[in-house]
Design a protein around this motif. Structure first.
Motif: not given
Length: 126
Positions: A55-63, A86-91, A93-101
């Motif tokens: 939950q702290s990881q998720i909050r870090v990524l959101q903030h 699976e826990q992040l807000p969709r936008p 999460g998608r941005a992170i996934i799309q930026a991966l190699p």
């Protein structure tokens, strides 16, 4: 009288600031991750990030700014990225996934598909 009002306002501001820092997710590790990211030390930020509770990881990524969240998450293990996705807000999460190699993105997609296909069975068995 004005001085008394200013002192009271300062005390209230300090108390509010202390209350924010007393929140469970604003621990030392969170501050360390944020500081490392701001300084561009993503390796150190990732090491500390991985020690945080989910939950702290998720909050870090959101903030933190999305650009920094993408860069931080890009160096994480694929399973960790999938689990957080699976826990992040969709936008975000998608941005992170799309930026991966491409290869890493495919790995994360495989993990997500596997987790989704086995989730109902695990719940039925539980």
């Amino acid at each position: 009288m004005t001085e008394l009002m200013n002192n009271t306002a300062t005390t209230l501001d300090t108390a509010a600031n202390d209350a924010v820092h007393a929140l469970p997710w604003t621990d030392g590790a969170l501050e360390t991750v944020n500081t490392a990211v701001r300084m561009g030390e993503y390796g150190a930020a990732r090491l500390r990030f991985l020690k945080l509770a989910e939950q702290s990881q998720i909050r870090v990524l959101q903030h933190i700014p999305q650009k920094e969240a993408i860069r931080l998450a890009g160096g994480l293990p694929p399973y960790t990225v999938a689990r957080l996705f699976e826990q992040l807000p969709r936008p975000l999460g998608r941005a992170i996934i799309q930026a991966l190699p491409e290869v890493k993105r495919q790995g994360v997609v495989v993990i997500l598909n596997h987790r989704r296909s086995h989730a109902p069975r695990q719940q039925a068995m539980g």
